[in-house]
Design an enzyme around this catalytic site. Structure first.
Site: not given
Ligand code: HPA
Length: 278
Positions: A31, A62, A84, A86-87, A114, A212-213, A236, A248
């Site tokens: 990401s 992406h 991913h 989650y898709e 990310a 998540m990856s 973050n 996002h």
């Molecule tokens: N959690 C999960 N996935 C993420 C985050 C997060 O805080 N930031 C960027 N991808």
């Protein structure tokens, strides 16, 4: 389960397009990382839609192209965008980049993402060298019939992220004027961000960053015998640490802010690998 038939078709297609390709390195861009392709000399690209089993990424940030490129004399295949868990499309599109890299004879792969910062010093904008991971996806891409392509039935994972490449990545950071922090990346399935209680639990489990990856690709690449190196952009502070709700947009904005440094570190890393040999 990974559909080997589709993977073979994908490799046949890419091989037919680029019969003379002899890549040494792979790069999977997560990401917000797509623009890092500018650290390379681009030779050609194939949209994901044209590659059997890969399809559209469907996630903002992406790009969805396989790029044939070069940097510091190292021919590289770059996956500009990733699929991913989650898709809900299964493991085949996630395993496909690693399958292609291994099939082309690539020696090492960099996986990027990310991530949310769990450890206090991992604030927005930090670039973290992944030392190890925790698979909290609740699933493993190698569940199913054993395919020797991915190594033995029970692949060793005691050093997924190659110590030598981590050292070169640290040097790449130093050359860019920053000391990159190291940490443990935990992957959960998403697509929800975590609750504050989950983040406290993950901290106790030893996670420094969360996302998540990356874990599926890294464990597959290691099992297949590739050297793996991982780099997270902390976009973050994780839930409960951050005062704001997570989004996002915040993630993509943070990678935009950090982009020049991300590009420089990747460029320097390719220089280091070229100097050291792979
Ligand atoms: N959690 C999960 N996935 C993420 C985050 C997060 O805080 N930031 C960027 N991808």
């Amino acid at each position: 389960m990974i559909d080997r038939n589709i993977l073979d078709k994908a490799f046949a297609l890419v091989k037919a397009k680029w019969p003379d390709a002899k890549p040494r390195m792979g790069l999977i861009l997560g990401s917000g990382w797509s623009e890092v392709v500018e650290s390379f000399r681009v030779v050609d690209a194939i949209p994901y839609e044209e590659i059997p089993g890969l399809g559209k990424t469907g996630v903002v940030g992406h790009a969805g192209r396989l790029v044939r490129a070069e940097s510091s004399g190292l021919e590289t295949l770059i996956f500009q965008g990733r699929r991913h868990f989650y898709e809900g499309v299964g493991w085949t599109p996630i395993a496909l980049p690693v399958f292609l890299l291994k099939s082309f004879g690539v020696k090492a792969v960099m996986v990027t993402n990310a991530a949310g910062g769990v450890r206090a010093d991992l604030v927005t904008g930090k670039l973290m060298i992944i030392d190890d991971h925790i698979n909290f996806l609740g699933a493993n891409p190698l569940v199913g019939a054993h395919d020797p392509f991915w190594g033995p039935r029970f692949p060793d994972q005691s050093e997924v992220y190659d110590a030598g490449l981590r050292r070169l990545l640290a040097q790449a950071g130093t050359a860019a004027g920053e000391q990159l922090p190291h940490g443990v990346y935990l992957a959960d399935s998403g697509p929800t961000y975590e609750s504050p209680a989950e983040i406290r639990a993950f901290r106790t489990l030893g996670a420094d960053a969360v996302g998540m990856s990356t874990v599926p690709e890294a464990l597959l690449a290691k099992a297949a015998g590739l050297r793996v190196v991982g780099l997270s952009c902390i976009t973050n502070s994780a839930a409960g640490i951050s005062a704001n709700p997570l989004s996002h947009e915040e993630v993509t904005e943070a990678t935009k802010q950090a982009m020049q440094r991300m590009k420089q570190v990747v460029l320097n890393f390719w220089k280091e690998v070229s100097r050291e040999g792979i």
